[in-house]
Structures are given as C-alpha cells and as structure tokens.
Design an enzyme around this catalytic site. Sequence first.
Site, PDB file in Angstrom:
ATOM      1  N   LEU A  19      10.589 -12.416  14.581  1.00  0.00           N
ATOM      2  CA  LEU A  19      10.648 -12.220  13.127  1.00  0.00           C
ATOM      3  C   LEU A  19      10.045 -13.406  12.400  1.00  0.00           C
ATOM      4  CD1 LEU A  19      14.219 -10.685  12.825  1.00  0.00           C
ATOM      5  CD2 LEU A  19      12.033  -9.502  12.622  1.00  0.00           C
ATOM      6  N   GLY A  20      10.025 -14.546  13.074  1.00  0.00           N
ATOM      7  CA  GLY A  20       9.456 -15.731  12.418  1.00  0.00           C
ATOM      8  C   GLY A  20       9.810 -16.967  13.222  1.00  0.00           C
ATOM      9  N   SER A  21       9.139 -18.088  12.897  1.00  0.00           N
ATOM     10  CA  SER A  21       9.497 -19.313  13.609  1.00  0.00           C
ATOM     11  C   SER A  21       9.356 -20.502  12.679  1.00  0.00           C
ATOM     12  CB  SER A  21       8.581 -19.486  14.820  1.00  0.00           C
ATOM     13  OG  SER A  21       7.250 -19.505  14.364  1.00  0.00           O
ATOM     14  N   GLY A  22      10.150 -21.523  12.977  1.00  0.00           N
ATOM     15  CA  GLY A  22      10.087 -22.751  12.164  1.00  0.00           C
ATOM     16  C   GLY A  22       9.844 -23.923  13.101  1.00  0.00           C
ATOM     17  N   GLN A  23      10.205 -25.114  12.654  1.00  0.00           N
ATOM     18  CA  GLN A  23       9.908 -26.315  13.439  1.00  0.00           C
ATOM     19  C   GLN A  23      10.677 -26.315  14.767  1.00  0.00           C
ATOM     20  OE1 GLN A  23      10.738 -29.793  11.255  1.00  0.00           O
ATOM     21  NE2 GLN A  23       9.418 -31.136  12.433  1.00  0.00           N
ATOM     22  N   ALA A  25      13.083 -23.802  15.477  1.00  0.00           N
ATOM     23  CA  ALA A  25      13.794 -22.543  15.698  1.00  0.00           C
ATOM     24  C   ALA A  25      12.825 -21.369  15.686  1.00  0.00           C
ATOM     25  CB  ALA A  25      14.825 -22.337  14.573  1.00  0.00           C
ATOM     26  N   VAL A  27      13.088 -17.029  15.284  1.00  0.00           N
ATOM     27  CA  VAL A  27      14.011 -15.947  14.908  1.00  0.00           C
ATOM     28  C   VAL A  27      13.490 -14.647  15.510  1.00  0.00           C
ATOM     29  CG1 VAL A  27      15.092 -14.708  12.992  1.00  0.00           C
ATOM     30  CG2 VAL A  27      14.564 -17.139  12.751  1.00  0.00           C
ATOM     31  N   VAL A  97      18.366  -8.462   7.817  1.00  0.00           N
ATOM     32  CA  VAL A  97      18.006  -7.795   6.560  1.00  0.00           C
ATOM     33  C   VAL A  97      16.648  -7.129   6.760  1.00  0.00           C
ATOM     34  CG1 VAL A  97      19.335  -9.203   4.969  1.00  0.00           C
ATOM     35  CG2 VAL A  97      17.123 -10.042   5.740  1.00  0.00           C
ATOM     36  N   ASP A 140      16.977 -25.695   0.359  1.00  0.00           N
ATOM     37  CA  ASP A 140      15.660 -25.130   0.714  1.00  0.00           C
ATOM     38  C   ASP A 140      15.474 -23.764   0.063  1.00  0.00           C
ATOM     39  OD1 ASP A 140      13.786 -24.565   3.829  1.00  0.00           O
ATOM     40  OD2 ASP A 140      13.159 -25.187   1.819  1.00  0.00           O
TER      41      ASP A 140
END
Length: 277
Positions: A19-23, A25, A27, A97, A140
Amino acid sequence: VLNIITEDFENFYDIQDDLGSGQFAVVKRVRELNTGHEFAAKFVRKKKCVAGRRGLKREEILREADILSELAPHRNIITLHDIFENKHEIILVLELVGGGELFHYIAEKDTLSEEEAAKFILQILEGVHHMHEKNIVHLDLKPENVMLLEKNKTQIKIIDFGISRKLQPNEPTKETFGTPEFVAPEVIAFEPVTLATDMWSIGVITYILLSGASPFLGNTNQETFNNITQVDYRFDEEFFANTSDLAKDFIQQLFVKNPRQRATVVDCLNHPWIKPR
Ligand SMILES: Cc1ccc2c(c1)c1c3c(c(C)cc1n2CCCN)C(=O)NC3=O
C-alpha cells in the site's frame, strides 16, 4: 499496555499487495485468516544495534501503538487491531481505509468548493481535538495522512502517528521533524513543539484544499524553510479570487509565527467558517 504477539505473523494473516512505504516502514494490505477481514499492516524495522542507523528503536515504534490505543475509538482516527514482534521488525495491524488519500481526491478535483473543504477540515479538527484533549500532537498532518474511509464517501481518518508525541508538561519535545512543506516555524527553529504545531499544518492543508497550491513551498527545502520562518505567503488572486474572507481569516489565524498566539483547535471549531451551519 498492549499484548504483543510473538508467533509468526503469517500464521494469522495472508500478506497481499503493497500500500505504500516510508523510511523505516512498509505498509501492506493483509487478510486475517480466521475472519477474512482485511487490514493495513505496517512493518517497521527494528534497529539492529544502538549505533545502527537503519530502523527505529523498539520503544519508539511501540510509542505509536500506545498513542493509537489511547486515542481509540474516534471516528476520524485510525484504529490499531493487533501488534506482532519478531527478531527484525514490529508489525502494527491497522484499520484499513479504502477511499485513498485526501491528497488524490483533491488532485482529481483540482480544487473543492468551500463547503466541501470546510466539511473535510471540520473532521480533521474533530480528530485533532480528540488528540489535543489528551495532550497528543500528531506532528505530520498533511493530505497524504488524511484518508477517505471509502471511495466517494466524505468520512476521513487521520493515519500515521509515527512521529506523534504525548507532550509532558516539563519535558519540551524538540527532536522530531515533519514534512518540510507542512512544518511550523518552531519546528524549523528547533524550538519545543506544542499542540499549536499541528494547527499550523491544518492551515497548510486548508490553503491547499481551497487553492490546489501550497502556501510556503519553494524550489528547495531551504527556500521552503525561509518562507515558513518569514511567514511569507499570500492569497494569490489567481487561486483565491472567489474565496470568502471567512476562509482567508480562518487560514490567517493559523499562519501565526508565535505558537501561543496561533488559533487553537477549539478556536477553529468555533470559527464561523467551520461552525456547523
Ligand atoms: C487503500 C490504502 C492505500 C494506501 C495506504 C493505505 C490504504 C494506508 C493505511 C494506513 C497507512 C499508515 C498507510 C496507508 N497507505 C499508504 C499511503 C498513505 N499515505 C493505515 O493505517 N490504514 C490504512 O488503510
């Protein structure tokens, strides 16, 4: 506070698409095996060792879980369903969601009517009011972290409490940093963050919802930081010609450099542009 499951995550959940990615993490959509329900699982890497640069400290990751648990339930804040831990990561199983980011919703519509924008901002204010009542600051807030519960429905959920904090009265919190475009002047000046720091970000989100433009964004982060520190923005006639004075006043009360003079979430809920009409 919570019980952390140490058995294998894959004994309980099927991992589906990203679903997405950050630094630190990533998802993923996951499906709970014995109920068939879908969730969003946030896989957060743990630091290998104290000196390690990659990953987060265990207690930092669990802080997000504690904050989510303290805030639940609220119609505009994402809920935490489960926590797993293994050698390398902690997995937060979060409410899924389906409606995508408010960011994309605006992008498709370019700009919103003032009524529609005010309805989104009212919900963000209600979620933030719930946080601020418990002395929790998100730090944030931005359109990417406001998700629509369902497509073509206007209920929103605030997500990603990864850098949120519970403010302790005698312990000024400084070290966090949000996304340059949305941070308040005190964050850039490394002064203590307060609940007012979230309010500045709500001003930026409101400005974007009404105009499609970002008030302080420069060509570089340094330019953006200078614009924010000097509170250098304007209501460009190109975008704000048809915007009401009430809406501009709402934004102006949030773009105040001194956090103590900035409108609070209660001031905003009582502002005539927002007060349910
Ligand atoms: C359908 C969909 C698509 C992308 C999603 C999510 C859901 C999502 C979710 C969450 C997070 C932290 C990130 C998420 N992302 C990543 C992008 C968020 N800005 C979350 O907590 N619940 C979600 O559904």
